[in-house]
Design a protein around this motif. Structure first.
Motif, short mmCIF file in Angstrom:
data_model
loop_
_atom_site.label_atom_id
_atom_site.label_comp_id
_atom_site.label_asym_id
_atom_site.label_seq_id
_atom_site.Cartn_x
_atom_site.Cartn_y
_atom_site.Cartn_z
N TRP A 284 -0.89 49.39 -19.60
CA TRP A 284 -1.16 50.10 -18.35
C TRP A 284 0.11 50.46 -17.58
CZ3 TRP A 284 -5.80 51.86 -18.46
CH2 TRP A 284 -6.83 51.12 -19.05
N GLY A 285 1.22 49.78 -17.85
CA GLY A 285 2.39 49.96 -16.98
C GLY A 285 3.59 50.62 -17.61
N GLY A 286 3.44 51.19 -18.80
CA GLY A 286 4.59 51.79 -19.47
C GLY A 286 5.07 53.06 -18.78
N VAL A 287 6.39 53.30 -18.90
CA VAL A 287 7.00 54.48 -18.30
C VAL A 287 7.75 55.26 -19.37
CG1 VAL A 287 8.65 55.33 -16.58
CG2 VAL A 287 7.26 53.31 -16.08
N ILE A 295 19.05 65.78 -14.36
CA ILE A 295 18.15 65.33 -13.30
C ILE A 295 17.45 64.05 -13.76
CG2 ILE A 295 17.75 67.69 -12.47
CD1 ILE A 295 14.98 67.54 -13.84
N VAL A 296 16.87 63.34 -12.80
CA VAL A 296 16.06 62.17 -13.11
C VAL A 296 14.65 62.64 -13.44
CG1 VAL A 296 15.10 60.02 -12.19
CG2 VAL A 296 17.43 60.72 -11.56
N ARG A 297 14.09 62.14 -14.54
CA ARG A 297 12.70 62.45 -14.87
C ARG A 297 12.01 61.27 -15.52
NH1 ARG A 297 9.29 63.42 -19.88
NH2 ARG A 297 7.33 64.05 -18.91
N THR A 298 10.85 60.91 -14.99
CA THR A 298 9.99 59.90 -15.58
C THR A 298 8.56 60.42 -15.60
OG1 THR A 298 9.44 58.77 -13.52
CG2 THR A 298 11.44 58.03 -14.65
N SER A 299 7.70 59.71 -16.33
CA SER A 299 6.27 60.05 -16.32
C SER A 299 5.49 58.82 -16.73
CB SER A 299 5.98 61.21 -17.27
OG SER A 299 6.03 60.78 -18.61
N PRO A 300 4.17 58.81 -16.46
CA PRO A 300 3.33 57.73 -16.99
C PRO A 300 3.31 57.79 -18.51
CG PRO A 300 2.16 59.03 -15.33
CD PRO A 300 3.40 59.78 -15.67
N ASP A 301 3.14 56.64 -19.12
CA ASP A 301 3.08 56.57 -20.58
C ASP A 301 1.63 56.63 -21.05
OD1 ASP A 301 3.73 56.25 -23.23
OD2 ASP A 301 3.83 54.06 -23.11
N HIS A 302 0.93 57.68 -20.64
CA HIS A 302 -0.44 57.90 -21.11
C HIS A 302 -0.78 59.37 -20.97
CE1 HIS A 302 -1.89 58.34 -16.98
NE2 HIS A 302 -1.37 57.16 -16.67
N GLY A 303 -1.93 59.76 -21.47
CA GLY A 303 -2.32 61.15 -21.47
C GLY A 303 -3.26 61.51 -20.33
N THR A 304 -3.96 62.62 -20.54
CA THR A 304 -4.79 63.20 -19.48
C THR A 304 -6.15 62.52 -19.33
OG1 THR A 304 -5.46 64.82 -21.15
CG2 THR A 304 -3.75 65.49 -19.60
N ALA A 305 -6.59 61.81 -20.35
CA ALA A 305 -7.86 61.05 -20.30
C ALA A 305 -9.01 61.91 -19.78
CB ALA A 305 -7.69 59.80 -19.44
N PHE A 306 -9.24 63.04 -20.42
CA PHE A 306 -10.33 63.93 -19.99
C PHE A 306 -11.69 63.23 -20.00
CE2 PHE A 306 -7.34 67.25 -21.76
CZ PHE A 306 -7.01 67.79 -20.52
N ASP A 307 -11.84 62.23 -20.87
CA ASP A 307 -13.15 61.58 -21.00
C ASP A 307 -13.56 60.80 -19.76
OD1 ASP A 307 -10.97 59.92 -21.68
OD2 ASP A 307 -12.31 58.47 -22.62
N ILE A 308 -12.57 60.39 -18.93
CA ILE A 308 -12.92 59.67 -17.70
C ILE A 308 -12.51 60.41 -16.44
CG2 ILE A 308 -12.82 57.42 -18.84
CD1 ILE A 308 -10.09 57.01 -17.41
N ALA A 309 -11.97 61.62 -16.59
CA ALA A 309 -11.50 62.38 -15.42
C ALA A 309 -12.64 62.67 -14.46
CB ALA A 309 -10.86 63.69 -15.89
#
Length: 335
Positions: A284-287, A295-309
Motif C-alpha cells: 500500500w505504501g510504495g513510491v 525536476i522532482v517527480r514521484t507517483s504512487p506505486d499502483h495503477g488506476t484501479a478502474f474496478d473500484i473507482a
C-alpha cells in the motif's frame, strides 16, 4: 529554500486518482506538504462527496499554498468530454497529457518544487496516439533529462521503508530482454542511481547491489551468458567510475532482510524483478521515483484501479507517501 507547493496531476479521471487526491488532502491539509492539483475541478468535486465546497479554483501556485488548509486548490483545465468512474476512455487522453505537460512546465519554471502524478492508464492514451510506454519515458522527453557525469535519465526507482530498487529496463517484454540489455545501459542506470542516492536521499557513499538476469545469476554461464557478457563487465565499469557496486547476484537471494542491510539500492534488470519485492514488503505504501530528471517527480506505486473507482474503497497511502517523499527530495535539492 524550496519554491512553491507540489504540483499533483489528476491522472486518469475515470480511475481512483480523484478519490485518493481528496483523501490525501484531508490527511495533509494541516501538516502538509501542500500541493496544487492540475486537472479537472469537477472530477475532484464529484469525488469529494462534499461537492464543490472543498474545491477551490486558483490561478497560481502561490495562491494554492495559501488556500491549501481550507480547500483543495486546483489549476482547472477542464475535460473536453464527460467521464464516468470506472469507464476509461480515450476521449480524456488529451486532457490527461495536457495536465502532465502543465505540471512539468510549472516545475521547470520553478513555480512548484516538484511533480507528483496520479495513476494513468496506458491503453486509452495509446488509442489517442500517445507515443511513450508510460509516465517515466514521457517525463524524460518533456524535460530532456540529463543527469551528472554524462549519465542520462530517466531511471525508475521503487521505494518503501527498507528497500529501494531501480530498473535497467522498464516496460520491455521478457522475450526481448537479452537483446536490449547492454553494458552501457547497466552502467548508465547504476550511475544515475548512485547520483540520486547522494543528491536526493542524502547517502554520501551509496552501495549498489546489481541483480543478475538468469536463475542463479547464470550459474557460471550454464544458464545464460548475460551475466558474464554484460552485467559483470558493467559492474566492473561502475567500480572503475567510483561506484560501490557488487554483483551480479542471484535475484532470488537479494531481498531477505539481512541482505537488504548490505546495500542502499538494488539495481534490477527488468520490471517485475524490481517491483515484486517492493510490493511484497509494503503493497500500500510504495513510491515510484523518477531519477535523473532536472525536476522532482514521484507517483504512487499502483495503477488506476478502474474496478473500484467511484466506490469510496481506494486507499491513499501510496499517494501520501509519494507526496511526502517528493517534498523531502525537494528539500534536499534546495539545500
Amino acid at each position: 529554500m524550496k519554491t512553491g507547493p507540489l504540483a499533483l496531476t489528476l491522472g486518469d479521471p475515470a480511475g481512483i486518482g480523484p478519490e485518493i487526491i481528496v483523501k490525501a488532502w484531508a490527511q495533509l491539509r494541516q501538516t502538509g506538504p501542500a500541493f496544487l492539483v492540475v486537472g479537472d475541478s469537477q472530477s475532484l468535486a464529484s469525488a469529494s462527496g462534499s461537492g464543490a465546497s472543498i474545491v477551490r479554483r486558483v490561478i497560481s501556485p502561490d495562491e494554492a499554498a495559501k488556500v491549501f488548509p481550507d480547500a483543495i486548490p486546483v489549476l482547472d483545465i477542464p475535460l473536453r468530454a464527460p467521464v464516468i468512474s470506472g469507464q476509461p476512455t480515450s476521449a480524456a487522453a488529451k486532457s490527461v497529457i495536457q495536465w502532465i505537460e502543465t505540471a512539468v512546465g510549472l516545475a521547470l519554471s520553478g513555480q512548484v518544487c516538484g511533480v507528483v502524478t496520479a495513476p494513468i492508464a496506458k491503453a486509452p492514451l495509446y488509442e489517442a496516439g500517445f507515443a511513450f510506454p508510460g509516465h517515466t519515458e514521457f517525463l524524460g522527453e518533456l524535460t530532456q533529462a540529463t543527469s551528472f557525469d554524462g549519465a542520462r535519465g530517466p531511471i525508475m526507482m521503487l521505494a518503501v521503508p527498507g528497500l529501494r530498487t531501480t530498473l535497467v529496463t522498464v516496460h520491455e517484454p521478457i522475450a526481448k530482454l537479452p537483446s536490449v540489455l547492454s553494458i552501457e545501459k547497466v552502467v548508465n542506470a547504476g550511475l544515475v542511481t548512485a547520483q540520486a542516492l547522494r543528491r536526493d536521499f542524502g547517502i554520501e557513499a551509496p552501495r549498489l547491489a546489481v541483480a543478475g538476469l538468469n536463475p542463479h545469476a547464470g550459474e557460471s554461464g550454464t544458464i545464460g551468458r548475460e551475466e558474464h557478457d554484460i552485467i559483470a563487465p558493467a559492474v566492473r565499469a561502475l567500480r572503475d567510475l567510483g561506484v560501490d557496486a557488487t554483483g551480479p547476484a542471484p535475484a532470488d537471494s537479494l531481498f531477505p532482510e539481512e541482505m537488504r542491510s548490505r546495500y542502499d539500492a538494488a539495481l534490477c534488470m527488468y520490471h517485475d524483478q524490481a517491483l515484486i519485492p517492493v510490493k511484497m514488503l509494503d503493497f500500500w505504501g510504495g513510491v515510484n521515483v523518477t531519477l535523473g530528471l532536472p525536476i522532482v517527480r514521484t507517483s504512487p506505486d499502483h495503477g488506476t484501479a478502474f474496478d473500484i473507482a467511484g466506490r469510496g474503497l481506494a486507499r491513499a497511502d501510496s499517494l501520501i507517501a509519494a507526496l511526502r517523499m517528493a517534498d523531502e527530495i525537494a528539500t534536499r535539492r534546495a539545500a
